[in-house]
Design an enzyme around this catalytic site. Structure first.
Site, PDB file in Angstrom:
ATOM      1  N   GLN A  75      -9.963  -4.139  -4.139  1.00  0.00           N
ATOM      2  CA  GLN A  75     -11.637  -3.825  -3.573  1.00  0.00           C
ATOM      3  C   GLN A  75     -12.614  -3.288  -4.894  1.00  0.00           C
ATOM      4  O   GLN A  75     -13.067  -3.954  -4.853  1.00  0.00           O
ATOM      5  CB  GLN A  75     -11.506  -1.911  -3.450  1.00  0.00           C
ATOM      6  CG  GLN A  75     -12.351  -0.895  -3.384  1.00  0.00           C
ATOM      7  CD  GLN A  75     -12.643  -1.161  -2.086  1.00  0.00           C
ATOM      8  OE1 GLN A  75     -12.214  -1.290  -0.705  1.00  0.00           O
ATOM      9  NE2 GLN A  75     -13.884  -1.899  -1.380  1.00  0.00           N
ATOM     10  N   CYS A  90     -16.263   1.940   0.108  1.00  0.00           N
ATOM     11  CA  CYS A  90     -15.364   1.485  -0.140  1.00  0.00           C
ATOM     12  C   CYS A  90     -14.869   1.034   1.913  1.00  0.00           C
ATOM     13  O   CYS A  90     -14.219   0.371   1.735  1.00  0.00           O
ATOM     14  CB  CYS A  90     -14.031   1.658  -0.867  1.00  0.00           C
ATOM     15  SG  CYS A  90     -13.439   2.892  -0.691  1.00  0.00           S
ATOM     16  N   ARG A  93     -13.826  -8.272   1.069  1.00  0.00           N
ATOM     17  CA  ARG A  93     -12.729  -8.397   1.001  1.00  0.00           C
ATOM     18  C   ARG A  93     -11.904  -9.404   0.937  1.00  0.00           C
ATOM     19  O   ARG A  93     -10.917 -10.197   0.331  1.00  0.00           O
ATOM     20  CB  ARG A  93     -12.051  -6.856   1.142  1.00  0.00           C
ATOM     21  CG  ARG A  93     -12.372  -5.488   1.241  1.00  0.00           C
ATOM     22  CD  ARG A  93     -12.534  -4.989  -0.255  1.00  0.00           C
ATOM     23  NE  ARG A  93     -10.682  -4.922  -0.296  1.00  0.00           N
ATOM     24  CZ  ARG A  93      -9.630  -4.196   0.277  1.00  0.00           C
ATOM     25  NH1 ARG A  93     -10.962  -2.391   0.664  1.00  0.00           N
ATOM     26  NH2 ARG A  93      -8.475  -4.499   0.199  1.00  0.00           N
ATOM     27  N   ARG A 142       0.939  -1.214  -0.317  1.00  0.00           N
ATOM     28  CA  ARG A 142       0.284   0.304   0.483  1.00  0.00           C
ATOM     29  C   ARG A 142       0.680   1.341  -0.476  1.00  0.00           C
ATOM     30  O   ARG A 142       1.305   1.399   0.987  1.00  0.00           O
ATOM     31  CB  ARG A 142      -0.858   0.338   0.814  1.00  0.00           C
ATOM     32  CG  ARG A 142      -1.262   1.262   1.599  1.00  0.00           C
ATOM     33  CD  ARG A 142      -2.770   1.256   2.540  1.00  0.00           C
ATOM     34  NE  ARG A 142      -4.465   0.682   1.817  1.00  0.00           N
ATOM     35  CZ  ARG A 142      -5.403   1.025   2.006  1.00  0.00           C
ATOM     36  NH1 ARG A 142      -5.482   1.304   3.465  1.00  0.00           N
ATOM     37  NH2 ARG A 142      -6.251  -0.076   1.448  1.00  0.00           N
ATOM     38  N   HIS A 146      -6.707   0.489  -7.098  1.00  0.00           N
ATOM     39  CA  HIS A 146      -7.170  -0.143  -5.451  1.00  0.00           C
ATOM     40  C   HIS A 146      -7.698  -2.015  -6.689  1.00  0.00           C
ATOM     41  O   HIS A 146      -9.113  -2.177  -5.863  1.00  0.00           O
ATOM     42  CB  HIS A 146      -7.898   0.567  -4.757  1.00  0.00           C
ATOM     43  CG  HIS A 146      -8.436  -0.086  -3.514  1.00  0.00           C
ATOM     44  ND1 HIS A 146      -7.670  -1.138  -2.640  1.00  0.00           N
ATOM     45  CD2 HIS A 146      -8.892   0.551  -2.512  1.00  0.00           C
ATOM     46  CE1 HIS A 146      -8.016  -1.107  -1.870  1.00  0.00           C
ATOM     47  NE2 HIS A 146      -8.883  -0.483  -1.415  1.00  0.00           N
ATOM     48  N   ASP A 181     -16.727   7.170  -2.340  1.00  0.00           N
ATOM     49  CA  ASP A 181     -15.149   7.297  -1.890  1.00  0.00           C
ATOM     50  C   ASP A 181     -15.096   8.771  -1.493  1.00  0.00           C
ATOM     51  O   ASP A 181     -16.061   9.827  -1.895  1.00  0.00           O
ATOM     52  CB  ASP A 181     -14.510   6.895  -3.072  1.00  0.00           C
ATOM     53  CG  ASP A 181     -13.333   7.205  -2.047  1.00  0.00           C
ATOM     54  OD1 ASP A 181     -13.159   6.557  -0.766  1.00  0.00           O
ATOM     55  OD2 ASP A 181     -11.947   6.697  -2.665  1.00  0.00           O
TER      56      ASP A 181
HETATM   57  N1  NVA Z   1      -9.581   6.761  -1.872  1.00  0.00           N
HETATM   58  C1  NVA Z   1      -9.030   6.576  -0.877  1.00  0.00           C
HETATM   59  C2  NVA Z   1      -9.235   4.569  -1.028  1.00  0.00           C
HETATM   60  C3  NVA Z   1      -9.540   5.070   0.489  1.00  0.00           C
HETATM   61  C4  NVA Z   1      -9.539   2.718   0.948  1.00  0.00           C
HETATM   62  C5  NVA Z   1      -7.821   7.025  -0.650  1.00  0.00           C
HETATM   63  O1  NVA Z   1      -6.677   6.826  -1.233  1.00  0.00           O
HETATM   64  O2  NVA Z   1      -8.045   7.139   0.726  1.00  0.00           O
HETATM   65  N1   CP Z   2     -11.605   0.053   1.787  1.00  0.00           N
HETATM   66  C1   CP Z   2     -10.231  -0.030   2.596  1.00  0.00           C
HETATM   67  O1   CP Z   2      -9.153  -0.312   1.351  1.00  0.00           O
HETATM   68  O2   CP Z   2      -9.940  -0.358   4.219  1.00  0.00           O
HETATM   69  P1   CP Z   2      -8.879   0.363   4.260  1.00  0.00           P
HETATM   70  O3   CP Z   2      -8.695   1.057   4.321  1.00  0.00           O
HETATM   71  O4   CP Z   2      -9.028   0.250   5.533  1.00  0.00           O
HETATM   72  O5   CP Z   2      -7.843  -1.105   4.066  1.00  0.00           O
END
Ligand code: NVA
Ligand code: CP
Length: 338
Positions: free
Chosen positions: A152, A284, A312, A122, A149, A244
C-alpha cells in the site's frame, strides 16, 4: 515483446559471483533499500504505461495468497496483476481458520516452496509473515499485517510521484491511528526522502522502534519524520493529507471507544483548510464517510483515492517481477520486526 530484464535494474543487482543467491522478501517496507524503492517506482512506471511489454514475463510462475482477513483491492490487484504477467494465482481463504491453527506455519512454509514460486500473506499477527519468510526459500510478500502494509505504502508514494514529481520536495501528513498503514508510510517516506508528519491521539502513536528506524533512514535521505498529537500542526502546509479507518480489521470490539477518541482527528474541510492550496487527499480504502473523513473531502476533486487503488496493481506487478524475476535474488536486508 520486451521482457523486464531488458530494463536497467542495475541498482537492484549485486554481483552474482560475490553474493550467495538467496531469496528476497517484502515483509516490511524497509526490506527495500532507498535505491531499490526508486528502481521499483521506475519499473512500475514502465509497466503502467507499457503493460503489453510484460505479458508472459511470469509465464509458468505460480503465486499463492493466504488471507486471514477480508480484501478487495489487495487480492484483486495481486490476482489481476499476476494474470497480466502470464502467471497463475491460487487463493487460500484463511478467514475461518488462521494460519498455524491446523499445522505449524513453518510446515506450511516448507510445503508451499515445493509447489509454487511466491507467497502473499494477509494476517493478523505480523509474526506469522516473519515466520513464513524465515522457513521458506521462496519470496514472501506482506499483503497487510497488524504491523505493516508495505505494498500500500509503495503504491501511495508512487501515486504522489505521479502528481508532484520530486518526492523529496513534498510533505505528507497522516492523521489517525498510528498502526500498519502509518508504519509502512513512514518507512517508505524515509526511504524516498519525503517528509512526513504523523498525528495520532495519545496512546495510538506509531511503534517506537519503527519510528526510530524511519528517522535513521531519513537522516540518510533527507526525510523529516515528525510524530505529534496535534493534527493541525501536522497538516499545516502539507501537500498530501492521508487517513485510514479508526477501527482496523480485528479491532471491531473497540469501535465505540475508538470513535470517541478519534473524532477530533477527522479529516474534514476545516482541517484541510490548513494544508497547501494544491493539497491532495489520500486514503488506503475502505473508507467510512462521516468517521475518519467527510464525504465533502473524499468525494472532492482533490481526492486521489482511486488513483492510489489503481496503482496498487502496477506497483505489485513490479514487486512480483523483481522478486520472481532475476532482479532481487541477492543481498537481503532482513526486516528485524518480529
Ligand atoms: N488499517 C486498516 C487498513 C485496511 C487496508 C486495517 O488494518 O484494517
Ligand atoms: N487498501 C487495501 O488494502 O484494501 P483491501 O483491504 O480491500 O485489500
Amino acid at each position: 515483446m520486451m521482457p523486464a530484464r531488458m530494463y536497467d535494474l542495475t541498482a537492484l543487482k549485486a554481483p552474482v559471483e560475490q553474493t550467495p543467491v538467496v531469496c528476497r522478501d517484502l515483509v516490511s517496507a524497509q526490506d527495500f533499500s532507498p535505491e531499490e524503492t526508486k528502481s521499483l517506482f521506475e519499473l512500475s512506471h514502465i509497466i503502467k504505461h507499457r503493460p503489453a511489454d510484460f505479458r508472459g514475463a511470469l509465464a509458468g510462475k505460480q503465486l499463492v495468497l493466504f488471507f486471514e482477513k477480508a480484501s478487495l483491492r489487495t487480492r484483486l490487484t495481486f490476482e489481476a496483476g499476476m494474470a497480466s504477467l502470464g502467471g497463475t494465482s491460487l487463493f487460500m481463504d484463511q478467514t475461518r481458520s488462521l494460519l498455524g491453527e491446523r499445522e505449524p506455519v513453518r510446515d506450511i512454509a516448507r510445503n508451499v516452496e515445493r509447489w509454487v514460486d511466491a507467497v502473499v500473506l494477509r494476517t493478523f499477527a505480523h509474526s506469522t509473515i516473519v515466520e513464513m519468510a524465515h522457513h521458506t526459500c521462496i519470496p514472501v510478500i506482506n499483503a497487510l499485517s497488524d504491523l505493516e502494509h508495505p505494498c500500500q505504502a509503495f503504491a501511495d508514494f508512487f501515486t504522489l510521484e505521479e502528481k508532484f514529481g520530486d518526492l523529496s520536495q513534498i510533505h505528507m501528513a497522516y492523521v489517525g491511528d498510528g498502526n500498519n498503514v502509518a508504519h509502512s508510510l513512514m518507512l517508505a517516506a524515509a526511504a524516498l526522502g519525503t517528509s512526513i508528519s504523523i498525528a495520532t491521539p495519545e496512546g495510538y502513536a506509531p511503534d517506537a522502534e519503527i519510528v526510530a528506524t524511519a528517522k535513521r533512514i531519513g537522516r540518510t535521505t533527507g526525510a523529516f519524520i515528525e510524530i505529534t498529537h496535534d493534527a493541525v500542526k501536522a497538516v499545516t502546509g502539507a501537500n498530501a493529507i492521508y487517513t485510514d479507518v479508526w477501527t482496523s480489521m480485528g479491532q471491531e470490539a473497540e469501535a465505540a471507544a475508538r470513535t470517541a477518541i478519534f473524532t477530533p482527528y477527522q479529516v474534514n474541510e476545516q482541517l484541510f483548510s490548513h494544508a497547501a492550496p494544491h493539497a491532495v487527499f489520500m486514503h488506503c480504502l475502505p473508507a467510512h464517510r462521516g468517521e475518519e473523513v467527510t464525504a465533502s473531502v473524499i468525494d472532492s476533486p482533490r481526492s486521489i483515492v482511486f488513483d492510489q487503488a489503481e496503482n496498487r496493481m502496477h506497483i505489485q506487478k513490479a514487486i512480483l517481477l523483481l522478486l520472481l524475476g532475476s532482479g532481487m535474488r541477492t543481498s537481503p536486508p532482513r526486516s528485524n520486526h518480529a
